[in-house]
Design a protein around this motif. Sequence first.
Motif, PDB file in Angstrom:
ATOM      1  N   UNK A  95       9.960  -0.094   7.304  1.00 41.09           N
ATOM      2  CA  UNK A  95       9.107   1.025   7.717  1.00 41.09           C
ATOM      3  C   UNK A  95       7.700   0.865   7.144  1.00 41.09           C
ATOM      4  N   UNK A  96       7.612   0.430   5.886  1.00 37.57           N
ATOM      5  CA  UNK A  96       6.298   0.210   5.270  1.00 37.57           C
ATOM      6  C   UNK A  96       5.537  -0.881   6.021  1.00 37.57           C
ATOM      7  N   UNK A  97       6.218  -1.945   6.374  1.00 39.27           N
ATOM      8  CA  UNK A  97       5.568  -3.038   7.112  1.00 39.27           C
ATOM      9  C   UNK A  97       5.096  -2.550   8.481  1.00 39.27           C
ATOM     10  N   UNK A  98       5.924  -1.789   9.186  1.00 37.84           N
ATOM     11  CA  UNK A  98       5.512  -1.227  10.475  1.00 37.84           C
ATOM     12  C   UNK A  98       4.346  -0.248  10.313  1.00 37.84           C
ATOM     13  N   UNK A  99       4.358   0.550   9.252  1.00 36.39           N
ATOM     14  CA  UNK A  99       3.252   1.472   8.996  1.00 36.39           C
ATOM     15  C   UNK A  99       1.945   0.700   8.824  1.00 36.39           C
ATOM     16  N   UNK A 100       1.997  -0.351   8.007  1.00 34.41           N
ATOM     17  CA  UNK A 100       0.796  -1.159   7.784  1.00 34.41           C
ATOM     18  C   UNK A 100       0.327  -1.800   9.090  1.00 34.41           C
ATOM     19  N   UNK A 101       1.267  -2.269   9.904  1.00 37.84           N
ATOM     20  CA  UNK A 101       0.912  -2.861  11.199  1.00 37.84           C
ATOM     21  C   UNK A 101       0.245  -1.822  12.098  1.00 37.84           C
ATOM     22  N   UNK A 102       0.754  -0.607  12.080  1.00 38.02           N
ATOM     23  CA  UNK A 102       0.171   0.458  12.909  1.00 38.02           C
ATOM     24  C   UNK A 102      -1.243   0.791  12.442  1.00 38.02           C
ATOM     25  N   UNK A 103      -1.452   0.865  11.126  1.00 44.18           N
ATOM     26  CA  UNK A 103      -2.793   1.143  10.601  1.00 44.18           C
ATOM     27  C   UNK A 103      -3.757   0.039  11.027  1.00 44.18           C
ATOM     28  N   UNK A 104      -3.344  -1.207  10.875  1.00 45.58           N
ATOM     29  CA  UNK A 104      -4.206  -2.331  11.258  1.00 45.58           C
ATOM     30  C   UNK A 104      -4.500  -2.276  12.760  1.00 45.58           C
ATOM     31  N   UNK A 105      -3.479  -2.037  13.556  1.00 44.96           N
ATOM     32  CA  UNK A 105      -3.670  -1.990  15.017  1.00 44.96           C
ATOM     33  C   UNK A 105      -4.626  -0.866  15.409  1.00 44.96           C
TER      34      UNK A 105
END
Length: 182
Positions: free
Chosen positions: A165-175
Amino acid sequence: MSSSHMNSSSSSSNSNNNSTMDLLTLENPVFCCYLFWATVLVVKMLLMSLLTALQRFRYKLLGLVPLALRRKVFPNEEDLFFKNIEVQFDDPRVERVRRAHRNDMENILPYFIMALIYVCTNPNPMIACNLFRLAAIARIVHTLVYAVVAVPQPSRILAFATMLIITFYMAAVVALRTLRFI
């Protein structure tokens, strides 16, 4: 295009490059936090190799079990430096540690890349550092409940899902922060 416009464009581009590069220095507390927790995870992954070896020699090292019951599990014939030992590929304890190690590689390596890209977005230091800390602790817990002491579910899935979930959160912020450039 006037030369003054080109110069301001060029200097603006340089300042953006410099500010991005400034994010990847030891002056940036977010980057330092990332480096620390990434180091913890690298050491944890390296220790998984030692844990695998320990499982292969478990009772041999402990010396508490009678010689006939001691385990010496090796996956390759050339590793058999003890007499009267057969190659064994399916020892449950060794395989459990190997699966945990493989799971680390499948999840921690993408996390390293995504977290480093996330650092480049100049995130809130408190949020970023807590995410790095929580992700590392979750992976350590995952190893403990999977490879060291088998604990029933949902312990393992909770530890696994935390980093995911943390990795997906970071990916969403970057995107979201880079979407305007597409």
